[in-house]
Design an enzyme around this catalytic site. Structure first.
Site, PDB file in Angstrom:
ATOM      1  N   CYS A 312       0.404  -0.842   0.080  1.00 56.23           N
ATOM      2  CA  CYS A 312      -0.505  -0.309   0.395  1.00 56.23           C
ATOM      3  C   CYS A 312       0.536   1.552  -0.044  1.00 56.23           C
ATOM      4  O   CYS A 312       1.813   1.180   0.441  1.00 56.23           O
ATOM      5  CB  CYS A 312      -1.100   0.094   1.144  1.00 56.23           C
ATOM      6  SG  CYS A 312      -1.864  -1.161   1.233  1.00 56.23           S
ATOM      7  N   ARG A 408     -11.924   0.468  -6.879  1.00 55.07           N
ATOM      8  CA  ARG A 408     -11.725   0.577  -4.700  1.00 55.07           C
ATOM      9  C   ARG A 408     -11.155   1.841  -4.346  1.00 55.07           C
ATOM     10  O   ARG A 408     -11.233   2.290  -3.643  1.00 55.07           O
ATOM     11  CB  ARG A 408     -11.414  -0.773  -5.072  1.00 55.07           C
ATOM     12  CG  ARG A 408     -10.454  -0.755  -2.985  1.00 55.07           C
ATOM     13  CD  ARG A 408      -9.892  -2.142  -2.760  1.00 55.07           C
ATOM     14  NE  ARG A 408      -8.940  -1.964  -1.801  1.00 55.07           N
ATOM     15  CZ  ARG A 408      -9.235  -2.313  -1.120  1.00 55.07           C
ATOM     16  NH1 ARG A 408     -10.141  -3.387  -0.166  1.00 55.07           N
ATOM     17  NH2 ARG A 408      -8.451  -2.315   0.196  1.00 55.07           N
TER      18      ARG A 408
END
Ligand code: XMP
Length: 493
Positions: A312, A408
């Site tokens: 991430c 997303r």
């Protein structure tokens, strides 16, 4: 001695798993007696608190079958068409062994001219109709086909005789017994007269030696493996959900990096009203406020984590997120009051992180990188600097978003794509069927050290302020790892 979680997590710091450490407590039970059974959602029990992430380098049918066979569960990703995602579910649910060869079918008159005709499968099943559901006549192994010099031959002229048959829900012992008894190298799994798959000797031998888990597999009342699936919050996700429900999806995850949005709240309400039997997991969230909103909308489980995943870059790119230990504790401290289980998602890189996540209030952990280098993860192994690795990528990486996962990370309106994840590779870890049992044993030992004989007991110790923890300084973290050696090899089992 030490701090209560309540005190530790209200000091204004964002802590992650490595920042905190539990103080040992009192042991009056064996590690093997630790019960790790739990719930994924309000209505879905699991024998093992482990969930595979909905990512396209982690969870497809092989991971789904393997995780369910271990007593955990996988959430298959949605970075494919609805039909393809439903096919992942069907493949995992059409057997009770964590072995999938997904053969392609051919008629005896077909000619296989190119390796591509095997569509990535090691086998081709020959049926009278040339499709699934016909009468099984024989099979061709890719390896044998490669040895043929005359590629113009009809399949029917060189296929191996029909292998032995077993019902779709036969377990490994039964399949093994058939192979032993009949000296056969393969067994065909059949369901309602249709051939589902072919299990070969090599694969049975591979998994036979793995540690046996006492935990029951994750199966529904229909005897099928339970499998979750991710969806988004757009209009066409309603259509996708229809496909997934038809394929027997057992739980659905609304896949978003910031779940407290009007889109998600509306989707939760939609799913709950149209499919009241289906549990819905909302998220991701990291604050009590976000969690409250989703709980009010009716979610059955909460996925916690923002920017803590190994791939991430959300915290870096968007300046938003939270240390995972703090996030898990805070969200759990409110979710448990409504009976909504928490899934600690991302940032798990060892068994100690699992102990921490579960003891801080989570009911399960969701893992990407921990599972991505396994045999069951999609993709092939390649060599990189002499190491066997598999690709692992963030679903918010440019590469994954180009394939469709942009909803997303971008929401509905963004026109310019900005990545919130990276593409990388992780080391070959072997089969999850092998390393997960060891991981669970390590988790049991951690629970034993803190005096918790079950997840419930860990949560009770946390809330009754018996479980104490402290923050580790930088030097304490160095001390807590291997240090001062010229060289060493890390081996856990
Ligand atoms: P681990 O640490 O297990 O994390 O590899 C897996 C989780 O990371 C999230 N995820 C992402 N987060 N950008 C992000 O900010 C991404 O590209 C990305 N892809 C996955 C997701 O919650 C997953 O379960």
């Amino acid at each position: 001695d030490g701090f209560t979680a309540e005190k530790l997590f209200t000091q204004g710091f964002s802590y992650t798993y490595d920042d905190v450490i539990f103080l040992p407590h009192y042991i009056d039970f064996a590690a093997d007696a630790v019960d790790l059974s739990t719930r994924l959602t309000r209505r879905l029990p699991l024998a093992v608190p482990l969930v595979a992430s909905p990512m396209d380098t982690v969870s497809e049918s092989a991971m789904a079958a393997a995780m369910a066979s271990l007593g955990g569960i996988a959430v298959v990703h949605s970075n494919v068409s609805a039909a393809a995602q439903a096919a992942f579910l069907r493949a995992a649910k059409s057997r009770r062994v964590p072995i999938l060869s997904d053969p392609v079918f051919a008629a005896p008159s077909n000619v296989i001219e190119h390796e591509d005709d095997f569509a990535g499968s090691p086998f081709l099943l020959v049926t009278d109709t040339g499709a699934a559901g016909g009468k099984l006549l024989g099979y061709v192994a890719k390896r044998e086909w490669s040895n043929h010099t005359d590629k113009g031959l009809r399949v029917g002229d060189y296929m191996a005789p029909p292998p032995w048959r077993a019902p779709w829900n036969a377990d490994l012992t039964k399949i093994y017994d058939i192979m032993e008894g009949d000296k056969s190298g393969a067994v065909a799994l059949e369901r309602d007269g249709e051939v589902v798959d072919l299990v070969v000797r090599e694969e049975v031998d591979r998994v036979k030696g793995y540690p046996k888990l006492a935990a029951p597999a994750t199966v529904g009342p229909d005897g099928e493996f339970m499998v979750g699936a991710a969806i988004g919050t757009r209009e066409d996700d309603k259509e996708r959900l229809k496909h997934l429900v038809k394929a027997g999806v057992n739980v659905v995850v609304l896949d978003s990096s910031q779940g407290n949005s009007i889109y998600q709240l509306e989707m939760v309400k939609y799913v709950k009203s149209v499919y009241p039997e289906l549990d819905v997991i909302g998220g991701n969230v990291v604050t009590m406020y976000q969690a409250e909103n989703l709980i009010q909308a009716g979610v059955d489980g909460l996925r916690v984590g923002m920017g803590s995943g190994s791939i991430c870059t959300t915290q870096e790119v968007c300046a938003v997120g939270r240390g995972q230990a703090t996030a898990v504790y805070k969200v759990s401290s409110i979710a448990y009051k409504s009976g909504v289980p928490v899934i600690a998602d991302g940032g798990i890189s060892n068994s100690g992180h699992i102990v921490k996540a579960l003891s801080l209030g989570a009911s399960t952990v969701m893992m990407g990188s921990f599972l991505a280098g396994s045999h069951e993860a999609p993709g092939a192994y390649v060599y990189q600097n002499g190491q066997r690795v598999k690709k692992y990528r963030g679903m918010g990486s440019l590469e994954a978003m180009t394939k469709g996962s942009d909803a997303r990370y971008l929401g509905d309106t963004a026109k310019l794509k900005i990545a919130q994840g990276v593409v990388g590779a992780v080391k070959d870890k072997g089969s999850v069927l092998n390393f997960i049992p060891y991981t669970l044993q390590a988790v049991r030992q951690g629970f034993q050290d803190i005096g918790a004989s079950s997840l419930q007991s860990a949560h009770d110790l946390l809330r009754s302020r018996v479980l104490r923890l402290e923050v580790r300084t930088g030097a304490a973290q160095v001390e807590g790892g291997v240090h001062g050696l010229v060289s060493y090899e890390k081996k856990y089992y």
